[in-house]
Design a protein around this motif. Structure first.
Motif, PDB file in Angstrom:
ATOM      1  N   ILE A  50      -8.625 -65.406 -69.228  1.00  0.00           N
ATOM      2  CA  ILE A  50      -7.777 -64.365 -68.627  1.00  0.00           C
ATOM      3  C   ILE A  50      -6.425 -64.991 -68.275  1.00  0.00           C
ATOM      4  O   ILE A  50      -6.353 -65.942 -67.488  1.00  0.00           O
ATOM      5  CB  ILE A  50      -8.437 -63.775 -67.366  1.00  0.00           C
ATOM      6  N   HIS A  51      -5.362 -64.475 -68.875  1.00  0.00           N
ATOM      7  CA  HIS A  51      -4.027 -65.002 -68.637  1.00  0.00           C
ATOM      8  C   HIS A  51      -3.469 -64.515 -67.291  1.00  0.00           C
ATOM      9  O   HIS A  51      -3.971 -63.539 -66.717  1.00  0.00           O
ATOM     10  CB  HIS A  51      -3.082 -64.585 -69.767  1.00  0.00           C
ATOM     11  N   TYR A  52      -2.432 -65.185 -66.828  1.00  0.00           N
ATOM     12  CA  TYR A  52      -1.835 -64.853 -65.531  1.00  0.00           C
ATOM     13  C   TYR A  52      -1.264 -63.441 -65.509  1.00  0.00           C
ATOM     14  O   TYR A  52      -1.171 -62.803 -64.455  1.00  0.00           O
ATOM     15  CB  TYR A  52      -0.722 -65.866 -65.187  1.00  0.00           C
ATOM     16  N   ASN A  53      -0.858 -62.935 -66.695  1.00  0.00           N
ATOM     17  CA  ASN A  53      -0.263 -61.587 -66.763  1.00  0.00           C
ATOM     18  C   ASN A  53      -1.309 -60.490 -66.995  1.00  0.00           C
ATOM     19  O   ASN A  53      -0.968 -59.315 -67.188  1.00  0.00           O
ATOM     20  CB  ASN A  53       0.792 -61.529 -67.867  1.00  0.00           C
ATOM     21  N   GLY A  54      -2.594 -60.851 -67.006  1.00  0.00           N
ATOM     22  CA  GLY A  54      -3.662 -59.877 -67.162  1.00  0.00           C
ATOM     23  C   GLY A  54      -4.193 -59.730 -68.571  1.00  0.00           C
ATOM     24  O   GLY A  54      -5.208 -59.041 -68.795  1.00  0.00           O
ATOM     25  N   ASN A  55      -3.514 -60.359 -69.564  1.00  0.00           N
ATOM     26  CA  ASN A  55      -4.024 -60.315 -70.932  1.00  0.00           C
ATOM     27  C   ASN A  55      -5.338 -61.107 -71.029  1.00  0.00           C
ATOM     28  O   ASN A  55      -5.562 -62.057 -70.272  1.00  0.00           O
ATOM     29  CB  ASN A  55      -3.016 -60.909 -71.915  1.00  0.00           C
ATOM     30  N   VAL A  56      -6.198 -60.708 -71.966  1.00  0.00           N
ATOM     31  CA  VAL A  56      -7.487 -61.373 -72.137  1.00  0.00           C
ATOM     32  C   VAL A  56      -7.575 -61.948 -73.551  1.00  0.00           C
ATOM     33  O   VAL A  56      -7.435 -61.216 -74.540  1.00  0.00           O
ATOM     34  CB  VAL A  56      -8.667 -60.393 -71.909  1.00  0.00           C
ATOM     35  N   ALA A  57      -7.781 -63.256 -73.636  1.00  0.00           N
ATOM     36  CA  ALA A  57      -7.894 -63.936 -74.932  1.00  0.00           C
ATOM     37  C   ALA A  57      -9.360 -64.201 -75.255  1.00  0.00           C
ATOM     38  O   ALA A  57     -10.121 -64.649 -74.399  1.00  0.00           O
ATOM     39  CB  ALA A  57      -7.122 -65.250 -74.901  1.00  0.00           C
ATOM     40  N   ILE A  58      -9.744 -63.890 -76.480  1.00  0.00           N
ATOM     41  CA  ILE A  58     -11.081 -64.195 -76.982  1.00  0.00           C
ATOM     42  C   ILE A  58     -10.940 -65.371 -77.929  1.00  0.00           C
ATOM     43  O   ILE A  58     -10.208 -65.298 -78.925  1.00  0.00           O
ATOM     44  CB  ILE A  58     -11.704 -62.984 -77.724  1.00  0.00           C
ATOM     45  N   ARG A  59     -11.601 -66.465 -77.625  1.00  0.00           N
ATOM     46  CA  ARG A  59     -11.426 -67.691 -78.406  1.00  0.00           C
ATOM     47  C   ARG A  59     -11.870 -67.509 -79.858  1.00  0.00           C
ATOM     48  O   ARG A  59     -12.832 -66.818 -80.156  1.00  0.00           O
ATOM     49  CB  ARG A  59     -12.229 -68.843 -77.785  1.00  0.00           C
ATOM     50  N   GLY A  60     -11.145 -68.174 -80.759  1.00  0.00           N
ATOM     51  CA  GLY A  60     -11.461 -68.129 -82.181  1.00  0.00           C
ATOM     52  C   GLY A  60     -12.321 -69.301 -82.610  1.00  0.00           C
ATOM     53  O   GLY A  60     -12.661 -70.188 -81.814  1.00  0.00           O
ATOM     54  N   ARG A  61     -12.669 -69.332 -83.897  1.00  0.00           N
ATOM     55  CA  ARG A  61     -13.574 -70.375 -84.391  1.00  0.00           C
ATOM     56  C   ARG A  61     -12.942 -71.756 -84.382  1.00  0.00           C
ATOM     57  O   ARG A  61     -13.641 -72.754 -84.231  1.00  0.00           O
ATOM     58  CB  ARG A  61     -14.054 -69.993 -85.792  1.00  0.00           C
ATOM     59  N   ASN A  62     -11.627 -71.822 -84.553  1.00  0.00           N
ATOM     60  CA  ASN A  62     -10.970 -73.134 -84.496  1.00  0.00           C
ATOM     61  C   ASN A  62     -11.121 -73.756 -83.112  1.00  0.00           C
ATOM     62  O   ASN A  62     -11.392 -74.948 -82.968  1.00  0.00           O
ATOM     63  CB  ASN A  62      -9.481 -73.014 -84.857  1.00  0.00           C
ATOM     64  N   ARG A 122     -14.875 -59.949 -80.023  1.00  0.00           N
ATOM     65  CA  ARG A 122     -14.082 -60.430 -81.153  1.00  0.00           C
ATOM     66  C   ARG A 122     -13.835 -59.305 -82.159  1.00  0.00           C
ATOM     67  O   ARG A 122     -12.764 -59.220 -82.758  1.00  0.00           O
ATOM     68  CB  ARG A 122     -14.784 -61.608 -81.830  1.00  0.00           C
ATOM     69  N   CYS A 123     -14.814 -58.440 -82.324  1.00  0.00           N
ATOM     70  CA  CYS A 123     -14.692 -57.334 -83.283  1.00  0.00           C
ATOM     71  C   CYS A 123     -13.589 -56.358 -82.886  1.00  0.00           C
ATOM     72  O   CYS A 123     -12.831 -55.880 -83.728  1.00  0.00           O
ATOM     73  CB  CYS A 123     -16.034 -56.608 -83.389  1.00  0.00           C
ATOM     74  N   HIS A 124     -13.487 -56.069 -81.597  1.00  0.00           N
ATOM     75  CA  HIS A 124     -12.535 -55.063 -81.116  1.00  0.00           C
ATOM     76  C   HIS A 124     -11.174 -55.655 -80.747  1.00  0.00           C
ATOM     77  O   HIS A 124     -10.272 -54.897 -80.377  1.00  0.00           O
ATOM     78  CB  HIS A 124     -13.119 -54.328 -79.901  1.00  0.00           C
TER      79      HIS A 124
END
Length: 279
Positions: free
Chosen positions: A76-88, A30-32
């Motif tokens: 991990i999205h289909y296009n290779g992007n990586v999502a880090i979940r937020g507090r919401n 989350r920091c980076h």
């Protein structure tokens, strides 16, 4: 060093699932995080992308990231992007905790440093709770002394003192009263591992954990020593040791002394209350 905020929902969930390493890894991700997601770079896979952006070792990323993916905290999205979940997202999808708090986790230069700061959260909470209990007990003792002296000021104080008398009175409260916050080596082990400890090895682990906190200045320690006899006889010392379930006796310059668990105080800490917009 940077500080990242996790909700107490996230902190306790990660602690139960994978312990301090998982907390440290998620906080580092989350920091980076540069924006909404880590955007893919060329032919790099998701784990290689995370390694490149965070500087963490391959072993750490490959060991713990699958757990975060399994529990939905990394996507991990289909296009290779990586999502880090937020507090919401965490508030909506992780087990509910009634009182929401933000917990600062300091991101250290090494992953082991970040793990230490994650574990320190529980030490900070323990000492803070002890201080609160010490304050309440001191107030109760003061109230009962005022009742004995006939100097109670209000009807509310009188009713409260009556309830305290029914619970055992001044003697009972004093017997349970500690004027200083303290944590034994086994106590440090329990806070570190989130489980009870009883062996000498557990004590050593707890002691090493305490040493690391002392070295970082996160806690301070002061010895609790009192003289119990002016005699300096070794026979007298042995009799005292046999009469107690816990040792701690030693011969000093002016007699026999008894040492209990040292006073533990909080040092310089990033754990200051924060209220920020949920992300």
């Amino acid at each position: 060093m940077k500080t990242i905020l996790l909700s107490n929902i996230e902190y306790h969930y990660l602690l139960n699932v994978g312990g301090d390493p998982l907390i440290a890894l998620f906080a580092t991700f989350r920091c980076h995080k540069p924006g909404v997601v880590y955007e893919t770079e060329g032919k790099k896979g998701a784990l290689s992308l995370l390694r490149a952006r965070t500087g963490l070792s391959r072993a750490i990323v490959e060991k713990y990231t699958p757990l975060l993916i399994e529990h939905g905290l990394v996507d991990i999205h289909y296009n290779g992007n990586v999502a880090i979940r937020g507090r919401n997202w965490s508030r909506r999808n992780l087990p509910f905790i009634q009182y929401n708090k933000l917990i600062p986790i300091q991101i250290g230069p090494k992953f082991t440093d970040t793990q230490l700061y994650a574990a320190f959260v529980r030490v900070h909470s323990n000492i803070t709770e002890q201080k609160s209990r010490i304050g309440r007990k001191a107030e109760q003792i003061k109230l009962l002394k005022e009742k004995l002296n006939g100097t109670l000021k209000t009807q509310a104080d009188y009713k409260r003192s009556e309830r305290l008398l029914q619970q055992g009175g001044l003697k009972t409260i004093k017997s349970r009263y500690l004027s200083n916050s303290t944590i034994s080596n086994l106590g440090f082990y329990k806070l570190l591992k989130n489980e009870e400890g009883s062996t000498e090895n557990h004590k050593r682990i707890g002691h090493y954990f305490k040493k690391r906190l002392l070295k970082r200045g996160l806690i301070h320690q002061c010895r609790n020593v009192q003289r119990v006899s002016r005699l300096k006889s070794r026979v007298g010392l042995e009799e005292l040791v046999l009469s107690e379930s816990y040792g701690g006796f030693f011969i000093g310059k002016t007699g026999i002394y008894y040492e209990t668990s040292p006073r533990i105080e909080l040092g310089t800490s990033p754990l200051v209350g924060n209220k920020k917009k949920q992300v």
